[in-house]
Design a protein around this motif. Structure first.
Motif, PDB file in Angstrom:
ATOM      1  N   ASP A   1      14.349   8.953 -13.772  1.00  0.00           N
ATOM      2  CA  ASP A   1      12.976   8.945 -13.225  1.00  0.00           C
ATOM      3  C   ASP A   1      12.350   7.552 -13.276  1.00  0.00           C
ATOM      4  OD1 ASP A   1      13.095  11.638 -12.696  1.00  0.00           O
ATOM      5  OD2 ASP A   1      12.277  12.219 -14.634  1.00  0.00           O
ATOM      6  N   PHE A   2      13.062   6.579 -12.700  1.00  0.00           N
ATOM      7  CA  PHE A   2      12.588   5.204 -12.674  1.00  0.00           C
ATOM      8  C   PHE A   2      11.740   4.976 -11.426  1.00  0.00           C
ATOM      9  CE2 PHE A   2      13.151   0.900 -11.040  1.00  0.00           C
ATOM     10  CZ  PHE A   2      12.713   0.145 -12.111  1.00  0.00           C
ATOM     11  N   HIS A   3      10.519   4.484 -11.613  1.00  0.00           N
ATOM     12  CA  HIS A   3       9.617   4.208 -10.486  1.00  0.00           C
ATOM     13  C   HIS A   3       8.896   2.889 -10.740  1.00  0.00           C
ATOM     14  CE1 HIS A   3      10.203   8.343  -9.113  1.00  0.00           C
ATOM     15  NE2 HIS A   3       9.956   8.732 -10.355  1.00  0.00           N
ATOM     16  N   ILE A   4       8.801   2.051  -9.704  1.00  0.00           N
ATOM     17  CA  ILE A   4       8.038   0.811  -9.805  1.00  0.00           C
ATOM     18  C   ILE A   4       7.345   0.539  -8.480  1.00  0.00           C
ATOM     19  CG2 ILE A   4      10.062  -0.616  -9.220  1.00  0.00           C
ATOM     20  CD1 ILE A   4       8.765  -2.778 -11.087  1.00  0.00           C
ATOM     21  N   TRP A   5       6.105   0.083  -8.564  1.00  0.00           N
ATOM     22  CA  TRP A   5       5.361  -0.287  -7.358  1.00  0.00           C
ATOM     23  C   TRP A   5       4.403  -1.420  -7.712  1.00  0.00           C
ATOM     24  CZ3 TRP A   5       4.683   3.977 -10.309  1.00  0.00           C
ATOM     25  CH2 TRP A   5       3.424   4.243 -10.828  1.00  0.00           C
TER      26      TRP A   5
ATOM     27  N   LEU B   1       0.823  -1.215   0.000  1.00  0.00           N
ATOM     28  CA  LEU B   1       0.000   0.000   0.000  1.00  0.00           C
ATOM     29  C   LEU B   1       0.856   1.264   0.000  1.00  0.00           C
ATOM     30  CD1 LEU B   1      -2.909  -0.913   2.468  1.00  0.00           C
ATOM     31  CD2 LEU B   1      -3.016  -0.692  -0.018  1.00  0.00           C
ATOM     32  N   LEU B   2       2.039   1.189   0.617  1.00  0.00           N
ATOM     33  CA  LEU B   2       2.950   2.337   0.656  1.00  0.00           C
ATOM     34  C   LEU B   2       3.844   2.406  -0.588  1.00  0.00           C
ATOM     35  CD1 LEU B   2       4.019   2.293   4.428  1.00  0.00           C
ATOM     36  CD2 LEU B   2       2.369   3.799   3.309  1.00  0.00           C
ATOM     37  N   GLN B   3       3.556   1.545  -1.566  1.00  0.00           N
ATOM     38  CA  GLN B   3       4.232   1.550  -2.867  1.00  0.00           C
ATOM     39  C   GLN B   3       5.735   1.266  -2.772  1.00  0.00           C
ATOM     40  OE1 GLN B   3       2.919   5.368  -4.548  1.00  0.00           O
ATOM     41  NE2 GLN B   3       1.346   4.278  -5.681  1.00  0.00           N
TER      42      GLN B   3
END
Length: 282
Positions: free
Chosen positions: A233-237, A205-207
């Motif tokens: 700007d790499f993001h994964i959740w 839930l907090l990614q």
């Protein structure tokens, strides 16, 4: 790019429906058996089984919900509802396990008599019901099926423990304290495992970056593509603890075929359970 991951949900829903009604029937039998035998161990497992039934009901409903397409209100779809359900169930079971501890600990010092023969009968029924559920789910492919499968498998071992306890009580009148002792063990096992499940669910839930995702390995695979100069700007959740969402900005050499670069990134991402990918090329 959105990858369709819903093809197995119909079969999963059928399997979970069967297991739900098996557990619901068994809950009624266990409540009657626990009260009739005055066994805290059976009543402790009854709390566990009721939480199982609620979990299975949520999983069953969510298998249908998971087939919905994304909407303006839920642009990523409905998979995250399964994590919310996991948090609710985990908190509920931990609270009920604490109630069992409150009732069982005093019985260690002032044990009460139990009907060992009745306990044996309930344990045999429990092993049969839970084993049938395990068999029904053992070939399941979805995350919900696998989660419920391991839960049901744990139940089989718990009922085997209660069966052994009932046999000991039948031949050893001087060990009534073993019943609350087993119930305390079950309660502590629940608190430990559901506490860990709650922790993992809150992380999702907090990614938090998914545990099964190796960021360095992924970035190295992208950098190995011909024409890629860098990643920003790499993001994964994770949506539900299995399927993940990713956004990234890739610095590319535009003299190369950028469409081929994007296709290679999609292939690499798919191997890492990434089902929704947003790529910006610089």
């Amino acid at each position: 790019m959105r990858i369709d991951m819903h093809q197995h949900h119909k079969k999963a829903g059928q399997n979970l429906a069967f297991v739900f009604f098996m557990n619901l029937t068994f809950n009624i039998l266990v409540i009657v058996g626990g009260l009739a035998t005055n066994s805290m161990a059976i009543l402790a497992d009854c709390i566990h089984d009721m939480s199982d039934t609620i979990s299975i009901a949520l999983a069953w409903v969510l298998e249908h919900v998971a087939q919905k397409d994304s909407t303006d209100k839920y642009s990523y779809g409905y998979q995250r509802f399964s994590i919310l359900g996991a948090v609710i169930i985990s908190v509920f079971v931990i609270v009920m396990a604490l109630v069992i501890l409150q009732e069982a600990i005093p019985r260690l010092f002032k044990p009460e008599g139990v009907d060992a023969g009745g306990m044996l009968l309930v344990a045999v029924v429990g092993i049969v019901f839970k084993s049938v559920s395990v068999y029904k789910l053992h070939e399941g492919e979805t995350f919900n099926e696998k989660a419920i499968l391991f839960h049901q498998l744990g139940d089989v071992f718990e009922w085997i423990a209660i069966l052994i306890l009932s046999l000991v009580l039948m031949f050893w009148d001087g060990a009534p304290y073993l019943d609350p002792f087993v119930s305390i063990g079950i309660a502590l096992w629940l608190i430990f495992n559901l506490g860990r499940n709650l922790y993992k669910s809150v992380e999702v839930l907090l990614q938090k970056t998914p545990d099964n995702f190796d960021v360095n390995e992924f970035k190295n695979a992208i950098m190995a593509i011909e024409g890629v100069n860098g990643i920003d700007d790499f993001h994964i959740w994770s949506l539900d603890g299995i399927d993940s969402v990713m956004t990234l900005k890739v610095d590319v050499d535009f003299v190369e075929n950028v469409e081929e670069i994007k296709k290679e990134i999609y292939v690499i991402s798919n191997r890492h359970h990434v089902v929704d990918i947003t790529i910006e090329l610089d």
